[in-house]
Design a protein around this motif. Structure first.
Motif, PDB file in Angstrom:
ATOM      1  N   ALA A 230      -3.180 -39.546  36.115  1.00 26.11           N
ATOM      2  CA  ALA A 230      -4.289 -40.441  35.776  1.00 26.11           C
ATOM      3  C   ALA A 230      -5.627 -39.710  35.786  1.00 26.11           C
ATOM      4  CB  ALA A 230      -4.322 -41.615  36.748  1.00 26.11           C
ATOM      5  N   LEU A 231      -5.788 -38.738  36.700  1.00 22.50           N
ATOM      6  CA  LEU A 231      -7.047 -38.011  36.791  1.00 22.50           C
ATOM      7  C   LEU A 231      -7.180 -36.959  35.697  1.00 22.50           C
ATOM      8  CD1 LEU A 231      -7.142 -37.515  40.655  1.00 22.50           C
ATOM      9  CD2 LEU A 231      -8.793 -38.839  39.329  1.00 22.50           C
ATOM     10  N   ASP A 232      -6.073 -36.306  35.331  1.00 19.35           N
ATOM     11  CA  ASP A 232      -6.124 -35.206  34.362  1.00 19.35           C
ATOM     12  C   ASP A 232      -6.138 -35.674  32.917  1.00 19.35           C
ATOM     13  OD1 ASP A 232      -6.126 -33.355  36.370  1.00 19.35           O
ATOM     14  OD2 ASP A 232      -3.988 -32.908  36.253  1.00 19.35           O
TER      15      ASP A 232
ATOM     16  N   LEU B 267      -3.494 -44.910  28.471  1.00 17.98           N
ATOM     17  CA  LEU B 267      -3.763 -46.155  29.197  1.00 17.98           C
ATOM     18  C   LEU B 267      -3.352 -45.973  30.652  1.00 17.98           C
ATOM     19  CD1 LEU B 267      -2.519 -48.890  26.669  1.00 17.98           C
ATOM     20  CD2 LEU B 267      -4.762 -47.805  26.859  1.00 17.98           C
ATOM     21  N   LYS B 268      -4.132 -46.559  31.574  1.00 17.71           N
ATOM     22  CA  LYS B 268      -3.911 -46.308  33.000  1.00 17.71           C
ATOM     23  C   LYS B 268      -3.832 -47.601  33.816  1.00 17.71           C
ATOM     24  CE  LYS B 268      -6.828 -42.233  32.417  1.00 17.71           C
ATOM     25  NZ  LYS B 268      -8.077 -41.557  32.816  1.00 17.71           N
ATOM     26  N   PRO B 269      -2.941 -48.526  33.448  1.00 13.14           N
ATOM     27  CA  PRO B 269      -2.828 -49.748  34.261  1.00 13.14           C
ATOM     28  C   PRO B 269      -2.293 -49.481  35.659  1.00 13.14           C
ATOM     29  CG  PRO B 269      -1.079 -49.647  32.634  1.00 13.14           C
ATOM     30  CD  PRO B 269      -2.017 -48.539  32.297  1.00 13.14           C
ATOM     31  N   GLY B 270      -1.758 -48.284  35.901  1.00  9.55           N
ATOM     32  CA  GLY B 270      -1.268 -47.953  37.229  1.00  9.55           C
ATOM     33  C   GLY B 270      -2.280 -47.265  38.120  1.00  9.55           C
TER      34      GLY B 270
ATOM     35  N   LEU C  24       9.698 -44.198  30.689  1.00 10.22           N
ATOM     36  CA  LEU C  24       9.645 -44.532  29.261  1.00 10.22           C
ATOM     37  C   LEU C  24       8.224 -44.860  28.826  1.00 10.22           C
ATOM     38  CD1 LEU C  24      12.872 -46.739  29.075  1.00 10.22           C
ATOM     39  CD2 LEU C  24      12.578 -44.417  28.183  1.00 10.22           C
ATOM     40  N   ALA C  25       7.482 -45.569  29.674  1.00 11.75           N
ATOM     41  CA  ALA C  25       6.096 -45.906  29.328  1.00 11.75           C
ATOM     42  C   ALA C  25       5.234 -44.648  29.233  1.00 11.75           C
ATOM     43  CB  ALA C  25       5.524 -46.872  30.362  1.00 11.75           C
ATOM     44  N   LEU C  26       5.492 -43.683  30.096  1.00 12.11           N
ATOM     45  CA  LEU C  26       4.716 -42.447  30.066  1.00 12.11           C
ATOM     46  C   LEU C  26       4.889 -41.727  28.737  1.00 12.11           C
ATOM     47  CD1 LEU C  26       2.925 -40.480  31.646  1.00 12.11           C
ATOM     48  CD2 LEU C  26       5.010 -39.365  32.443  1.00 12.11           C
ATOM     49  N   GLU C  27       6.094 -41.755  28.198  1.00 10.87           N
ATOM     50  CA  GLU C  27       6.339 -41.138  26.891  1.00 10.87           C
ATOM     51  C   GLU C  27       5.517 -41.802  25.797  1.00 10.87           C
ATOM     52  OE1 GLU C  27      10.494 -41.431  26.270  1.00 10.87           O
ATOM     53  OE2 GLU C  27      11.023 -40.033  27.888  1.00 10.87           O
ATOM     54  N   ARG C  28       5.090 -43.046  26.029  1.00  9.57           N
ATOM     55  CA  ARG C  28       4.295 -43.784  25.046  1.00  9.57           C
ATOM     56  C   ARG C  28       2.813 -43.831  25.419  1.00  9.57           C
ATOM     57  NH1 ARG C  28       9.392 -45.153  25.159  1.00  9.57           N
ATOM     58  NH2 ARG C  28      10.448 -46.126  23.379  1.00  9.57           N
ATOM     59  N   GLY C  29       2.404 -42.977  26.359  1.00  7.55           N
ATOM     60  CA  GLY C  29       0.985 -42.850  26.675  1.00  7.55           C
ATOM     61  C   GLY C  29       0.451 -43.861  27.663  1.00  7.55           C
ATOM     62  N   ILE C  30       1.316 -44.366  28.549  1.00  6.23           N
ATOM     63  CA  ILE C  30       0.886 -45.366  29.535  1.00  6.23           C
ATOM     64  C   ILE C  30       1.323 -44.914  30.928  1.00  6.23           C
ATOM     65  CG2 ILE C  30       1.139 -47.756  30.314  1.00  6.23           C
ATOM     66  CD1 ILE C  30       1.616 -48.557  27.419  1.00  6.23           C
ATOM     67  N   VAL C  31       0.376 -44.843  31.853  1.00  9.43           N
ATOM     68  CA  VAL C  31       0.684 -44.495  33.241  1.00  9.43           C
ATOM     69  C   VAL C  31       0.858 -45.773  34.048  1.00  9.43           C
ATOM     70  CG1 VAL C  31      -0.120 -43.353  35.338  1.00  9.43           C
ATOM     71  CG2 VAL C  31      -0.610 -42.331  33.117  1.00  9.43           C
ATOM     72  N   LEU C  32       2.080 -46.023  34.506  1.00 11.12           N
ATOM     73  CA  LEU C  32       2.360 -47.158  35.378  1.00 11.12           C
ATOM     74  C   LEU C  32       2.482 -46.676  36.818  1.00 11.12           C
ATOM     75  CD1 LEU C  32       5.042 -49.041  33.219  1.00 11.12           C
ATOM     76  CD2 LEU C  32       2.613 -49.578  33.431  1.00 11.12           C
TER      77      LEU C  32
ATOM     78  N   ILE D 146      -5.704 -54.910  37.086  1.00  8.46           N
ATOM     79  CA  ILE D 146      -6.053 -55.860  36.021  1.00  8.46           C
ATOM     80  C   ILE D 146      -7.258 -55.379  35.209  1.00  8.46           C
ATOM     81  CG2 ILE D 146      -5.063 -57.833  37.219  1.00  8.46           C
ATOM     82  CD1 ILE D 146      -7.934 -58.659  37.981  1.00  8.46           C
ATOM     83  N   ALA D 147      -8.144 -54.596  35.836  1.00 10.38           N
ATOM     84  CA  ALA D 147      -9.305 -54.087  35.107  1.00 10.38           C
ATOM     85  C   ALA D 147      -8.905 -53.044  34.073  1.00 10.38           C
ATOM     86  CB  ALA D 147     -10.316 -53.490  36.085  1.00 10.38           C
ATOM     87  N   GLN D 148      -7.737 -52.423  34.264  1.00 11.29           N
ATOM     88  CA  GLN D 148      -7.250 -51.398  33.337  1.00 11.29           C
ATOM     89  C   GLN D 148      -6.112 -51.929  32.459  1.00 11.29           C
ATOM     90  OE1 GLN D 148      -8.526 -48.365  33.031  1.00 11.29           O
ATOM     91  NE2 GLN D 148      -9.447 -47.742  34.975  1.00 11.29           N
ATOM     92  N   SER D 149      -5.929 -53.256  32.436  1.00 15.32           N
ATOM     93  CA  SER D 149      -4.773 -53.840  31.735  1.00 15.32           C
ATOM     94  C   SER D 149      -5.193 -54.741  30.581  1.00 15.32           C
ATOM     95  CB  SER D 149      -3.905 -54.637  32.724  1.00 15.32           C
ATOM     96  OG  SER D 149      -3.396 -53.798  33.730  1.00 15.32           O
TER      97      SER D 149
END
Length: 449
Positions: free
Chosen positions: A88-90, A96-99, A403-411, A431-434
């Motif tokens: 998330a930091l790098d 997207l960073k909902p996690g 699987l979500a990470l492969e699509r550009g989403i960090v959970l 929720i602020a990142q979702s």
């Protein structure tokens, strides 16, 4: 061989430490004695261990540099809590960073900060160039004392030590109170960096199941009797990751047990300003006797202007100031002056009022969109940014996160928060990142039969 290498890397075996006997190690690993003999011979050939006639085998090589990921059970790197934070930091803005555990940059008070920075830049040269005092910027400590007293926490300015952030405050307390091998109680689930921090201090973490009103007090009591822990590390309000708050009954029972077993409690309260209605604080009930209260402004103001604090009993502050000097020498005076200016000019209060309203407005739509996918909150928090959610039956949070990470989403899969790894069916959502529709379309695709 791998087991011995890991124990050395984790500082469970230091230079000169005696290894288990061949018979005991064979029984522990469920292998033959000849296998252990061969492993020890190879390790001796590498210079990692040495044998002493009639005595056994001992660690010969110095420990390699500490690698936190090697301490404790090996997780898939994608699910390692340190990896979640690093990813998330790098990452760039396309991910997207909902996690993640912080607010979007667009939600922060940029113009107010610029005004405060301009004002601080006109300060006298010493403020821009000199080291801060050991306790930290006195005007900010006075303001913090007033804010804590509004929450019924009786802290004088002399009982407050400024730190670079909340994590720095926790690290100082662990340095101050823990010895390698000490036991620390944590909530299960809890903020994943608590696990990493305790690994770094070579402490043994024991998880206590967390309920909607606080830790499971019966299991808390049993853990105290069995493990005799040195510390309990927790959030009292807007618990991370669950969003729960501590009930007064649970608080009183926890404090009574802490007194009985001589337990110190570190109360991490970095989400305090997100609360719309005050809830119990252990430090308020206890009066900073055996509770240490920690906070920061990284979540509400700026993660770039690092500023946190410790409020503790008076006889500990001087020693903590010495420890701070030994490890960082001087505090971040510019950040302290910036925070102090925003607290005094009224801009911080207005900003936090706006954040609470914005988070309250974001909560309902995110809950509804997740609910349409069969993802249900464990509880509806009173305030704050986190939703601790159960996935549909049969869905594993770790697999979904990969699987979500492969699509550009960090959970944030549940087991990175759970010491017992019993939260495989949970995700933490910020929720602020979702708010991005891509999140829900990707989740719908991945959850489709």
């Amino acid at each position: 061989m791998g087991e011995i290498h890991q124990r050395i890397a984790a500082r469970q075996l230091l230079t000169g430490a005696k290894l288990p006997s061949i018979r005991a190690f064979a029984q522990a690993l469920g292998v033959s004695k000849s296998t252990v003999v061969e492993a020890y011979d190879r390790l001796a050939a590498e210079g990692v261990i040495s044998s002493r006639r009639g005595s056994g085998f001992y660690v010969a090589a110095p420990a390699p540099p500490l690698t936190l990921g090697s301490i404790g059970p090996r997780l898939d790197r994608e699910l390692d809590p340190l990896w979640v934070a690093r990813q998330a930091l790098d990452s760039d803005d396309t991910l997207l960073k909902p996690g993640c555990g912080w607010l979007p940059a667009a939600w922060m008070p940029h113009e107010n900060m610029r005004r405060a920075l301009r004002a601080v830049s006109r300060a006298e040269p010493a403020a821009l160039a000199d080291y801060d005092t050991p306790l930290g910027f006195a005007p900010l400590r006075t303001l913090l004392a007033r804010r804590l007293q509004e929450s019924a926490i009786p802290a004088a300015p002399e009982q407050i030590l400024l730190t670079d952030c909340g994590t720095h405050a926790l690290d100082l307390m662990c340095r101050f109170l823990l010895e390698p091998g000490d036991t620390v109680l944590v909530d299960d689930p809890c903020y994943f960096n608590f696990h990493a921090l305790l690994r770094a201090h070579h402490a043994k973490a024991v998880g206590i199941p967390y309920t909607p009103s606080g830790p499971d007090v019966e299991q808390f009591s049993r853990a105290l009797a069995e493990h005799r822990p040195r510390l309990y590390l927790t959030n009292s309000a807007l618990h991370n990751p669950t969003g729960a708050v501590l009930s007064p009954l649970a608080a009183h029972r926890v404090l009574k047990l802490a007194e009985e077993y001589d337990l110190t409690i570190i109360e991490d309260d970095i989400f305090a300003d997100f609360e719309t209605e005050p809830t119990p604080r252990l430090a308020a009930f206890d009066g900073l006797g055996r509770v240490v209260h920690v906070g920061s402004f990284s979540k509400t103001l700026s993660a770039a202007a690092r500023c946190g604090y410790i409020a503790a009993r008076p006889d500990w502050i001087e020693a903590l100031a010495d420890l701070k000097t030994a490890t960082t020498f001087g505090g971040n005076r510019l950040a302290a002056e910036l925070v102090c200016r925003m607290l005094t000019d009224g801009s911080y209060r207005r900003h936090v009022d706006g954040l609470r309203l914005r988070l309250a407005h974001a909560m309902g739509p995110v809950v509804d969109k997740l609910g349409a996918l069969g993802i249900r909150p464990w509880l509806l928090p009173r305030a704050g940014m986190f939703l601790w959610c159960r996935l549909p039956p049969g869905v594993d949070a770790a697999d979904l996160s990969r699987l979500a990470l492969e699509r550009g989403i960090v959970l944030a899969p549940g087991n990175v928060f759970s010491l017992s790894r019993s939260a495989g069916a949970f995700l933490r959502f910020n929720i602020a990142q979702s708010g991005d529709p891509r999140l829900f379309s990707v989740l719908a695709e991945l959850l489709a039969p």
